[in-house]
Write a protein that holds these residues in place. Structure first.
Motif, PDB file in Angstrom:
ATOM      1  N   GLN A  12       0.825  -1.214   0.000  1.00 36.37           N
ATOM      2  CA  GLN A  12       0.000   0.000   0.000  1.00 36.37           C
ATOM      3  C   GLN A  12       0.862   1.269   0.000  1.00 36.37           C
ATOM      4  OE1 GLN A  12      -3.025   0.616  -0.673  1.00 36.37           O
ATOM      5  NE2 GLN A  12      -3.710  -1.494  -0.770  1.00 36.37           N
ATOM      6  N   VAL A  22      -3.355   2.680 -15.605  1.00 35.15           N
ATOM      7  CA  VAL A  22      -4.608   1.993 -15.929  1.00 35.15           C
ATOM      8  C   VAL A  22      -5.800   2.842 -15.488  1.00 35.15           C
ATOM      9  CG1 VAL A  22      -6.042  -0.010 -15.383  1.00 35.15           C
ATOM     10  CG2 VAL A  22      -3.620  -0.329 -15.895  1.00 35.15           C
ATOM     11  N   ALA A  25      -6.245   5.661 -17.884  1.00 36.50           N
ATOM     12  CA  ALA A  25      -6.775   5.196 -19.169  1.00 36.50           C
ATOM     13  C   ALA A  25      -8.264   4.872 -19.059  1.00 36.50           C
ATOM     14  CB  ALA A  25      -5.999   3.965 -19.632  1.00 36.50           C
ATOM     15  N   LEU A  26      -8.677   4.287 -17.933  1.00 36.96           N
ATOM     16  CA  LEU A  26     -10.107   3.985 -17.746  1.00 36.96           C
ATOM     17  C   LEU A  26     -10.908   5.278 -17.755  1.00 36.96           C
ATOM     18  CD1 LEU A  26      -9.974   1.182 -15.009  1.00 36.96           C
ATOM     19  CD2 LEU A  26     -10.783   0.928 -17.361  1.00 36.96           C
ATOM     20  N   LEU A  29     -11.250   6.559 -21.214  1.00 37.47           N
ATOM     21  CA  LEU A  29     -12.177   5.730 -22.008  1.00 37.47           C
ATOM     22  C   LEU A  29     -13.630   5.944 -21.587  1.00 37.47           C
ATOM     23  CD1 LEU A  29     -10.198   2.371 -22.186  1.00 37.47           C
ATOM     24  CD2 LEU A  29     -10.766   3.846 -24.115  1.00 37.47           C
ATOM     25  N   PHE A  31     -14.931   5.451 -18.418  1.00 38.82           N
ATOM     26  CA  PHE A  31     -15.402   4.686 -17.262  1.00 38.82           C
ATOM     27  C   PHE A  31     -15.267   5.571 -16.029  1.00 38.82           C
ATOM     28  CE2 PHE A  31     -13.959   1.449 -20.303  1.00 38.82           C
ATOM     29  CZ  PHE A  31     -15.129   0.711 -20.418  1.00 38.82           C
ATOM     30  N   ALA A  32     -16.392   5.992 -15.493  1.00 33.80           N
ATOM     31  CA  ALA A  32     -16.376   6.940 -14.380  1.00 33.80           C
ATOM     32  C   ALA A  32     -16.436   6.212 -13.042  1.00 33.80           C
ATOM     33  CB  ALA A  32     -17.551   7.886 -14.509  1.00 33.80           C
ATOM     34  N   GLY A  33     -16.152   6.946 -11.976  1.00 36.49           N
ATOM     35  CA  GLY A  33     -16.316   6.419 -10.634  1.00 36.49           C
ATOM     36  C   GLY A  33     -15.217   5.474 -10.186  1.00 36.49           C
ATOM     37  N   ILE A  34     -14.064   5.524 -10.872  1.00 32.33           N
ATOM     38  CA  ILE A  34     -12.926   4.687 -10.475  1.00 32.33           C
ATOM     39  C   ILE A  34     -12.035   5.511  -9.553  1.00 32.33           C
ATOM     40  CG2 ILE A  34     -10.947   3.330 -11.300  1.00 32.33           C
ATOM     41  CD1 ILE A  34     -13.429   2.218 -12.531  1.00 32.33           C
ATOM     42  N   ALA A  35     -11.900   5.088  -8.308  1.00 35.17           N
ATOM     43  CA  ALA A  35     -11.099   5.859  -7.356  1.00 35.17           C
ATOM     44  C   ALA A  35      -9.615   5.512  -7.464  1.00 35.17           C
ATOM     45  CB  ALA A  35     -11.599   5.605  -5.938  1.00 35.17           C
ATOM     46  N   GLY A  36      -9.310   4.353  -7.956  1.00 35.09           N
ATOM     47  CA  GLY A  36      -7.907   3.966  -8.067  1.00 35.09           C
ATOM     48  C   GLY A  36      -7.772   2.535  -8.534  1.00 35.09           C
ATOM     49  N   VAL A  37      -6.610   2.237  -9.084  1.00 33.87           N
ATOM     50  CA  VAL A  37      -6.335   0.873  -9.541  1.00 33.87           C
ATOM     51  C   VAL A  37      -4.944   0.491  -9.054  1.00 33.87           C
ATOM     52  CG1 VAL A  37      -6.009  -0.638 -11.554  1.00 33.87           C
ATOM     53  CG2 VAL A  37      -7.728   1.174 -11.633  1.00 33.87           C
ATOM     54  N   ARG A  38      -4.801  -0.703  -8.565  1.00 27.18           N
ATOM     55  CA  ARG A  38      -3.465  -1.227  -8.288  1.00 27.18           C
ATOM     56  C   ARG A  38      -3.292  -2.507  -9.098  1.00 27.18           C
ATOM     57  NH1 ARG A  38      -1.092   1.692  -4.471  1.00 27.18           N
ATOM     58  NH2 ARG A  38       0.572   0.244  -3.960  1.00 27.18           N
ATOM     59  N   GLN A  39      -2.125  -2.643  -9.692  1.00 29.94           N
ATOM     60  CA  GLN A  39      -1.885  -3.808 -10.541  1.00 29.94           C
ATOM     61  C   GLN A  39      -0.826  -4.695  -9.939  1.00 29.94           C
ATOM     62  OE1 GLN A  39      -1.082  -3.060 -14.705  1.00 29.94           O
ATOM     63  NE2 GLN A  39      -0.487  -5.183 -15.058  1.00 29.94           N
ATOM     64  N   GLY A  40      -1.124  -5.972  -9.898  1.00 33.28           N
ATOM     65  CA  GLY A  40      -0.158  -6.942  -9.397  1.00 33.28           C
ATOM     66  C   GLY A  40      -0.138  -8.179 -10.269  1.00 33.28           C
TER      67      GLY A  40
END
Lengths: 86, 86
Positions: A12, A22, A25-26, A29, A31-40
């Motif tokens: 974290q 990401v 990019a969302l 494109l 796509f609303a309402g995305i607070a965050g992305v973590r990629q693993g």
């Protein structure tokens, strides 16, 4: 044969520029309402024979040694289909 | 705020050289009984507000558009903590 899933995620406290890219990019494109992305990473390890406590302990050592960089990443080991982490 | 997990894995029919390399390395490190490894990606998407069926449908579209290459990869979308895929 059983499948053990090892999930490796950035800690974290660590910046995750890949995830941020990401998320950006969302947004672009639409796509609303995305607070965050973590990629693993996700590893599906097919093991021979039964899943025992010893095999899982061995897989945890394998994850620590090879699959995750524990300085910057956390990992979880679980048997596929099982809800709880082991 | 809720976390939706998108797992992206190479399709079964597709060779996974990354996973094969990991399986080979595990063998060389002395971890026995590994029949195979497949490596994919795990995205943790933090979404604002409630998880509704519409939000999940939108996230599936996002996964299809951006997170997975559906020619060679399969993906699953699920709410973190929930056992079942949605």
């Amino acid at each position: 044969m059983a499948t053990v899933v090892v999930d490796v995620m950035p800690k974290q406290a660590i910046l995750d520029p890949q995830g941020q890219a990401v998320a950006g990019a969302l947004g672009r494109l639409g796509f609303a309402g995305i607070a965050g992305v973590r990629q693993g990473k996700r590893f599906e390890v097919e093991i021979e024979g039964e899943v025992t406590e010893e095999r899982l302990a061995e897989l945890r050592r394998a994850a620590e040694t090879l699959l995750a960089n524990t300085v910057i990443e956390d990992f979880t080991v679980r048997v596929e289909g099982a809800e709880t982490e082991v």
